[in-house]
Design a protein around this motif. Sequence first.
Motif, mmCIF file in Angstrom:
data_model
loop_
_atom_site.group_PDB
_atom_site.id
_atom_site.type_symbol
_atom_site.label_atom_id
_atom_site.label_comp_id
_atom_site.label_asym_id
_atom_site.label_seq_id
_atom_site.Cartn_x
_atom_site.Cartn_y
_atom_site.Cartn_z
ATOM 1 N N ARG A 123 5.496 -4.473 -0.902
ATOM 2 C CA ARG A 123 4.598 -4.888 -1.985
ATOM 3 C C ARG A 123 3.568 -3.836 -2.386
ATOM 4 N N GLY A 124 2.878 -3.249 -1.437
ATOM 5 C CA GLY A 124 1.845 -2.256 -1.758
ATOM 6 C C GLY A 124 2.401 -1.083 -2.537
ATOM 7 N N GLU A 125 3.568 -0.666 -2.170
ATOM 8 C CA GLU A 125 4.189 0.462 -2.873
ATOM 9 C C GLU A 125 4.679 0.043 -4.255
ATOM 10 N N LEU A 126 5.025 -1.232 -4.417
ATOM 11 C CA LEU A 126 5.439 -1.715 -5.738
ATOM 12 C C LEU A 126 4.288 -1.604 -6.731
ATOM 13 N N ARG A 127 3.083 -1.930 -6.277
ATOM 14 C CA ARG A 127 1.921 -1.818 -7.173
ATOM 15 C C ARG A 127 1.727 -0.363 -7.601
#
Length: 73
Positions: A41-45
């Motif tokens: 998730r963090g990398e998706l942002r």
Amino acid sequence: MITDDRGGPVSRLADATESIQLGMGTELLAHARELLPNTPRGELRFLAERLTEALRDALRVAESRGQRLNLLN
């Protein structure tokens, strides 16, 4: 801005900047295609933010080109 066939210095600078922006967008898109299936998730942002920036730059290039084409007509 000089819009003749040879182009003036500002026109050449704009062309170079546009080329860099579009190249970065192309590289980012390829990177996104590799990452998306298994990205936390963090990398998706982070990826979404960079893709948004690349799209903004591509739209700016398209708008600039459209305005320059209108000047030639």
